[in-house]
Design a protein around this motif. Structure first.
Motif, PDB file in Angstrom:
ATOM      1  N   PHE A 160       0.849  -1.191   0.000  1.00  0.00           N
ATOM      2  CA  PHE A 160       0.000   0.000   0.000  1.00  0.00           C
ATOM      3  C   PHE A 160       0.879   1.232   0.000  1.00  0.00           C
ATOM      4  CE2 PHE A 160      -3.094  -2.917   1.908  1.00  0.00           C
ATOM      5  CZ  PHE A 160      -4.286  -2.497   1.343  1.00  0.00           C
ATOM      6  N   ARG A 161       0.507   2.226  -0.782  1.00  0.00           N
ATOM      7  CA  ARG A 161       1.106   3.557  -0.708  1.00  0.00           C
ATOM      8  C   ARG A 161       0.031   4.452  -0.095  1.00  0.00           C
ATOM      9  NH1 ARG A 161       2.062   1.278  -5.185  1.00  0.00           N
ATOM     10  NH2 ARG A 161       0.681   2.519  -6.510  1.00  0.00           N
ATOM     11  N   ILE A 162       0.327   4.943   1.093  1.00  0.00           N
ATOM     12  CA  ILE A 162      -0.648   5.707   1.875  1.00  0.00           C
ATOM     13  C   ILE A 162      -0.436   7.202   1.632  1.00  0.00           C
ATOM     14  CG2 ILE A 162      -1.576   6.096   4.199  1.00  0.00           C
ATOM     15  CD1 ILE A 162      -1.783   3.173   3.070  1.00  0.00           C
ATOM     16  N   LYS A 163      -1.533   7.914   1.466  1.00  0.00           N
ATOM     17  CA  LYS A 163      -1.468   9.360   1.255  1.00  0.00           C
ATOM     18  C   LYS A 163      -0.825  10.050   2.465  1.00  0.00           C
ATOM     19  CE  LYS A 163      -5.501   9.589  -1.764  1.00  0.00           C
ATOM     20  NZ  LYS A 163      -6.890  10.082  -1.912  1.00  0.00           N
ATOM     21  N   GLN A 217      -1.977  10.257   6.393  1.00  0.00           N
ATOM     22  CA  GLN A 217      -3.063   9.304   6.587  1.00  0.00           C
ATOM     23  C   GLN A 217      -2.631   8.025   7.311  1.00  0.00           C
ATOM     24  OE1 GLN A 217      -6.441   9.700   5.857  1.00  0.00           O
ATOM     25  NE2 GLN A 217      -5.741  11.804   5.664  1.00  0.00           N
ATOM     26  N   MET A 218      -1.340   7.832   7.530  1.00  0.00           N
ATOM     27  CA  MET A 218      -0.853   6.591   8.138  1.00  0.00           C
ATOM     28  C   MET A 218      -1.440   6.370   9.529  1.00  0.00           C
ATOM     29  SD  MET A 218       0.957   3.912   7.465  1.00  0.00           S
ATOM     30  CE  MET A 218       2.343   4.145   6.391  1.00  0.00           C
ATOM     31  N   PHE A 238      -4.859   5.103   9.028  1.00  0.00           N
ATOM     32  CA  PHE A 238      -4.894   3.850   8.274  1.00  0.00           C
ATOM     33  C   PHE A 238      -4.509   2.639   9.123  1.00  0.00           C
ATOM     34  CE2 PHE A 238      -2.759   0.652   5.659  1.00  0.00           C
ATOM     35  CZ  PHE A 238      -3.708   0.403   4.673  1.00  0.00           C
ATOM     36  N   GLN A 292       4.532   3.582   3.202  1.00  0.00           N
ATOM     37  CA  GLN A 292       4.164   2.279   2.658  1.00  0.00           C
ATOM     38  C   GLN A 292       3.857   1.278   3.763  1.00  0.00           C
ATOM     39  OE1 GLN A 292       6.766   0.661  -0.333  1.00  0.00           O
ATOM     40  NE2 GLN A 292       7.022   2.628  -1.332  1.00  0.00           N
ATOM     41  N   THR A 294     -10.954   2.840   4.099  1.00  0.00           N
ATOM     42  CA  THR A 294      -9.609   3.333   3.783  1.00  0.00           C
ATOM     43  C   THR A 294      -9.461   3.830   2.346  1.00  0.00           C
ATOM     44  OG1 THR A 294      -8.845   1.100   3.199  1.00  0.00           O
ATOM     45  CG2 THR A 294      -8.537   1.823   5.501  1.00  0.00           C
ATOM     46  N   MET A 345      -7.711   7.015   1.839  1.00  0.00           N
ATOM     47  CA  MET A 345      -6.385   7.098   2.462  1.00  0.00           C
ATOM     48  C   MET A 345      -5.284   6.509   1.581  1.00  0.00           C
ATOM     49  SD  MET A 345      -7.351   5.714   6.235  1.00  0.00           S
ATOM     50  CE  MET A 345      -8.804   6.298   7.101  1.00  0.00           C
ATOM     51  N   VAL A 346      -5.677   5.695   0.621  1.00  0.00           N
ATOM     52  CA  VAL A 346      -4.724   4.934  -0.184  1.00  0.00           C
ATOM     53  C   VAL A 346      -4.448   5.648  -1.505  1.00  0.00           C
ATOM     54  CG1 VAL A 346      -4.336   2.715  -1.343  1.00  0.00           C
ATOM     55  CG2 VAL A 346      -5.494   2.774   0.881  1.00  0.00           C
ATOM     56  N   LYS A 359      -1.865   0.759  -4.674  1.00  0.00           N
ATOM     57  CA  LYS A 359      -1.416  -0.509  -4.102  1.00  0.00           C
ATOM     58  C   LYS A 359      -1.037  -1.464  -5.224  1.00  0.00           C
ATOM     59  CE  LYS A 359      -6.036  -2.471  -3.406  1.00  0.00           C
ATOM     60  NZ  LYS A 359      -6.954  -3.052  -2.436  1.00  0.00           N
TER      61      LYS A 359
END
Length: 96
Positions: free
Chosen positions: A8-11, A14-15, A18, A50, A79, A82-83, A86
C-alpha cells in the motif's frame, strides 16, 4: 498454499488513521477465516508512506472468501480515501 503480497502507498498524513484499520482487518482475517493462516502487516522506516502485507491462505478460494468477507469490505470502504495506490501479487506453493 496461496500467498498474497500487497504494498500500500498511503497518502500523506493518513498513516495514523490507516494503521488501526489495517490491524483490525488483519486480526479479523486471522480470527474469522479458517483459510487464513498468516496475515503479517509490515512497515519499513525508510519507506514511511508504505505498508506491506504478507498473507497466506489455504488456496485461492480461501483468498476469494477473504475478499468477500464483511470485514474486508468494511476495511476497503473505510480506507479508500487514504490509499494513493497498491500493488498486489499472488504466489502458489511449488514445493516446501
Amino acid at each position: 498454499m496461496f500467498a498474497i503480497c500487497v504494498t500500500f502507498r498511503i497518502k500523506a498524513d493518513q498513516m495514523e488513521a490507516f494503521m488501526p484499520l489495517m490491524l483490525e482487518n488483519a486480526a479479523a482475517s486471522k480470527t474469522l477465516e479458517a483459510g487464513c493462516h498468516r496475515f503479517d502487516v509490515l512497515t519499513d522506516a525508510d519507506k514511511p508512506g508504505q505498508v506491506f502485507l504478507y498473507e497466506l491462505y489455504t488456496d485461492s478460494a480461501a483468498f476469494d472468501a477473504h475478499c468477500d468477507s464483511a470485514h474486508f469490505k468494511a476495511f476497503t470502504a473505510a480506507t479508500a480515501d487514504m490509499v494513493a495506490g497498491k500493488d498486489i501479487t499472488s504466489w502458489s506453493t511449488v514445493a516446501s
